[in-house]
Scaffold this active site. Structure first.
Site, PDB file in Angstrom:
ATOM      1  N   ARG A  41      12.908   3.261  -0.781  1.00 55.52           N
ATOM      2  CA  ARG A  41      11.513   3.447  -1.240  1.00 55.52           C
ATOM      3  C   ARG A  41      11.463   3.845  -2.703  1.00 55.52           C
ATOM      4  O   ARG A  41      12.331   4.556  -3.180  1.00 55.52           O
ATOM      5  CB  ARG A  41      10.846   4.572  -0.441  1.00 55.52           C
ATOM      6  CG  ARG A  41      10.176   4.125   0.818  1.00 55.52           C
ATOM      7  CD  ARG A  41       9.368   5.278   1.398  1.00 55.52           C
ATOM      8  NE  ARG A  41       8.073   5.413   0.767  1.00 55.52           N
ATOM      9  CZ  ARG A  41       7.361   6.535   0.754  1.00 55.52           C
ATOM     10  NH1 ARG A  41       7.822   7.619   1.316  1.00 55.52           N
ATOM     11  NH2 ARG A  41       6.176   6.561   0.177  1.00 55.52           N
ATOM     12  N   GLY A  43       0.877  -1.169   0.000  1.00 53.88           N
ATOM     13  CA  GLY A  43       0.000   0.000   0.000  1.00 53.88           C
ATOM     14  C   GLY A  43       0.903   1.203   0.000  1.00 53.88           C
ATOM     15  O   GLY A  43       1.889   1.239  -0.730  1.00 53.88           O
ATOM     16  N   GLU A  44       0.619   2.149   0.861  1.00 54.77           N
ATOM     17  CA  GLU A  44       1.469   3.338   0.967  1.00 54.77           C
ATOM     18  C   GLU A  44       2.033   3.358   2.385  1.00 54.77           C
ATOM     19  O   GLU A  44       1.282   3.541   3.347  1.00 54.77           O
ATOM     20  CB  GLU A  44       0.609   4.566   0.659  1.00 54.77           C
ATOM     21  CG  GLU A  44       1.389   5.787   0.280  1.00 54.77           C
ATOM     22  CD  GLU A  44       2.447   5.538  -0.800  1.00 54.77           C
ATOM     23  OE1 GLU A  44       2.118   4.938  -1.837  1.00 54.77           O
ATOM     24  OE2 GLU A  44       3.599   5.944  -0.590  1.00 54.77           O
ATOM     25  N   SER A  45       3.346   3.153   2.490  1.00 55.68           N
ATOM     26  CA  SER A  45       3.934   2.992   3.819  1.00 55.68           C
ATOM     27  C   SER A  45       3.737   4.235   4.693  1.00 55.68           C
ATOM     28  O   SER A  45       3.542   4.115   5.909  1.00 55.68           O
ATOM     29  CB  SER A  45       5.408   2.623   3.726  1.00 55.68           C
ATOM     30  OG  SER A  45       6.113   3.587   2.970  1.00 55.68           O
ATOM     31  N   GLU A  70       0.651 -11.820  -3.349  1.00 57.17           N
ATOM     32  CA  GLU A  70      -0.816 -11.923  -3.258  1.00 57.17           C
ATOM     33  C   GLU A  70      -1.498 -11.440  -4.544  1.00 57.17           C
ATOM     34  O   GLU A  70      -2.691 -11.592  -4.707  1.00 57.17           O
ATOM     35  CB  GLU A  70      -1.325 -11.160  -2.025  1.00 57.17           C
ATOM     36  CG  GLU A  70      -1.423  -9.640  -2.143  1.00 57.17           C
ATOM     37  CD  GLU A  70      -0.080  -8.909  -2.127  1.00 57.17           C
ATOM     38  OE1 GLU A  70       0.984  -9.563  -2.091  1.00 57.17           O
ATOM     39  OE2 GLU A  70      -0.111  -7.668  -2.165  1.00 57.17           O
ATOM     40  N   CYS A 122       6.093  -5.380   0.219  1.00 57.15           N
ATOM     41  CA  CYS A 122       6.213  -4.053  -0.365  1.00 57.15           C
ATOM     42  C   CYS A 122       6.193  -2.954   0.706  1.00 57.15           C
ATOM     43  O   CYS A 122       7.169  -2.802   1.421  1.00 57.15           O
ATOM     44  CB  CYS A 122       5.138  -3.877  -1.437  1.00 57.15           C
ATOM     45  SG  CYS A 122       5.592  -2.648  -2.659  1.00 57.15           S
ATOM     46  N   HIS A 138       4.670  -8.387  -4.736  1.00 49.51           N
ATOM     47  CA  HIS A 138       3.339  -8.718  -4.201  1.00 49.51           C
ATOM     48  C   HIS A 138       2.940 -10.147  -4.576  1.00 49.51           C
ATOM     49  O   HIS A 138       2.274 -10.335  -5.614  1.00 49.51           O
ATOM     50  CB  HIS A 138       2.283  -7.788  -4.813  1.00 49.51           C
ATOM     51  CG  HIS A 138       2.335  -6.387  -4.323  1.00 49.51           C
ATOM     52  ND1 HIS A 138       1.559  -5.930  -3.287  1.00 49.51           N
ATOM     53  CD2 HIS A 138       3.069  -5.339  -4.736  1.00 49.51           C
ATOM     54  CE1 HIS A 138       1.802  -4.644  -3.085  1.00 49.51           C
ATOM     55  NE2 HIS A 138       2.710  -4.264  -3.952  1.00 49.51           N
ATOM     56  N   ILE A 198       5.044  -3.122  -7.710  1.00 49.49           N
ATOM     57  CA  ILE A 198       4.265  -1.900  -7.919  1.00 49.49           C
ATOM     58  C   ILE A 198       4.890  -0.773  -7.092  1.00 49.49           C
ATOM     59  O   ILE A 198       4.835  -0.807  -5.858  1.00 49.49           O
ATOM     60  CB  ILE A 198       2.789  -2.106  -7.492  1.00 49.49           C
ATOM     61  CG1 ILE A 198       2.167  -3.257  -8.280  1.00 49.49           C
ATOM     62  CG2 ILE A 198       1.996  -0.818  -7.712  1.00 49.49           C
ATOM     63  CD1 ILE A 198       0.798  -3.672  -7.783  1.00 49.49           C
ATOM     64  N   ARG A 199       5.461   0.192  -7.773  1.00 46.69           N
ATOM     65  CA  ARG A 199       6.181   1.277  -7.077  1.00 46.69           C
ATOM     66  C   ARG A 199       6.950   0.718  -5.880  1.00 46.69           C
ATOM     67  O   ARG A 199       6.852   1.195  -4.745  1.00 46.69           O
ATOM     68  CB  ARG A 199       5.211   2.385  -6.644  1.00 46.69           C
ATOM     69  CG  ARG A 199       4.692   3.202  -7.829  1.00 46.69           C
ATOM     70  CD  ARG A 199       3.689   4.266  -7.417  1.00 46.69           C
ATOM     71  NE  ARG A 199       2.510   3.684  -6.803  1.00 46.69           N
ATOM     72  CZ  ARG A 199       2.208   3.724  -5.519  1.00 46.69           C
ATOM     73  NH1 ARG A 199       3.000   4.347  -4.679  1.00 46.69           N
ATOM     74  NH2 ARG A 199       1.123   3.156  -5.070  1.00 46.69           N
TER      75      ARG A 199
HETATM   76  N1  GLN Z   1       5.711   2.923  -2.831  1.00 44.89           N
HETATM   77  C1  GLN Z   1       4.991   2.431  -1.691  1.00 44.89           C
HETATM   78  C2  GLN Z   1       5.556   2.987  -0.388  1.00 44.89           C
HETATM   79  O1  GLN Z   1       6.548   3.610  -0.396  1.00 44.89           O
HETATM   80  C3  GLN Z   1       5.010   0.916  -1.633  1.00 44.89           C
HETATM   81  C4  GLN Z   1       4.270   0.365  -2.821  1.00 44.89           C
HETATM   82  C5  GLN Z   1       3.528  -0.894  -2.568  1.00 44.89           C
HETATM   83  O2  GLN Z   1       3.324  -1.332  -1.417  1.00 44.89           O
HETATM   84  N2  GLN Z   1       3.047  -1.484  -3.620  1.00 44.89           N
HETATM   85  O3  GLN Z   1       4.980   2.768   0.628  1.00 44.89           O
END
Ligand code: GLN
Length: 187
Positions: free
Chosen positions: A105, A47-49, A170, A79, A168, A132-133
């Site tokens: 990151r 997700g977004e840390s 999942e 992630c 990921h 993903i990112r």
């Molecule tokens: N870029 C996100 C972060 O810095 C991590 C991306 C992800 O969990 N798919 O939190």
């Protein structure tokens, strides 16, 4: 076995679906009172840390979860979950700061950083990996064991009962990494 899945933001439902397929009991951790339930392992999703980290603090979940992880609760971070566990974070602030790794990151660039790869994972053979990112692990200290690398960058590691992947699992239909984690919990 019962697995608690941190469900504040990000791809938590997909982890639940993987555990369903592995016939493993699980529940979502959304607030402090969810921690009253007994659980044998924890998943920190992608997700977004920064967002997850803020919610962990605001909801008073950070300290009790950190305590449990320090006391040996097995944890699987994917992630953003990897970033949350890392002792050092380049481009961010450590959250639990528990694992002997340094995470970078958005290591593949912010926008165009999503891709798919296949690589060896420990003794499992080739595993499909969706990024993903994603971060990667810039360096792993002596306490951590490197499990997988893609293009010369570390993308999975473990330390005691902590497992992290930059990708990921999942979001593929390969169950091997979740099985690997459940074996580590039971070991
Ligand atoms: N870029 C996100 C972060 O810095 C991590 C991306 C992800 O969990 N798919 O939190």
């Amino acid at each position: 076995m019962n697995v608690g899945i941190l469900a504040l933001q990000g791809a938590f439902a997909e982890h639940g679906a993987m555990l369903d397929r592995l016939e493993t009991e699980h529940f979502e951790i959304r607030q402090r009172k969810d921690l009253e339930r007994a659980f044998d392992a924890l998943i920190l999703p992608g997700g977004e840390s920064t967002a997850i980290s803020k919610l962990l603090r605001d909801l008073d979940l950070l300290e009790p979860l950190a305590e449990k992880i320090k006391n040996g609760l097995p944890v699987f971070g994917t992630c953003a979950g990897l970033i949350l566990l890392a002792e050092k974070v380049e481009g961010g602030v450590p959250c639990f700061g528990i694992m002997d790794i340094s995470a970078k990151r958005n290591a593949y660039g912010r926008q165009l950083g999503s891709f798919h790869a296949e690589a060896e994972f420990d003794d499992l053979g080739m595993i499909p990996m969706t990024f993903i990112r994603a971060p990667y692990i810039q360096s792993a200290g002596s306490k951590a064991k490197v499990l997988a690398e893609v293009d010369g960058h570390i993308v999975a590691a473990r330390q005691d009962k902590m497992l992290v992947t930059a990708f990921h699992p999942e979001l593929t239909d390969n169950l091997a990494i979740h099985e690997y984690f459940l074996n580590l919990v039971e070991d």
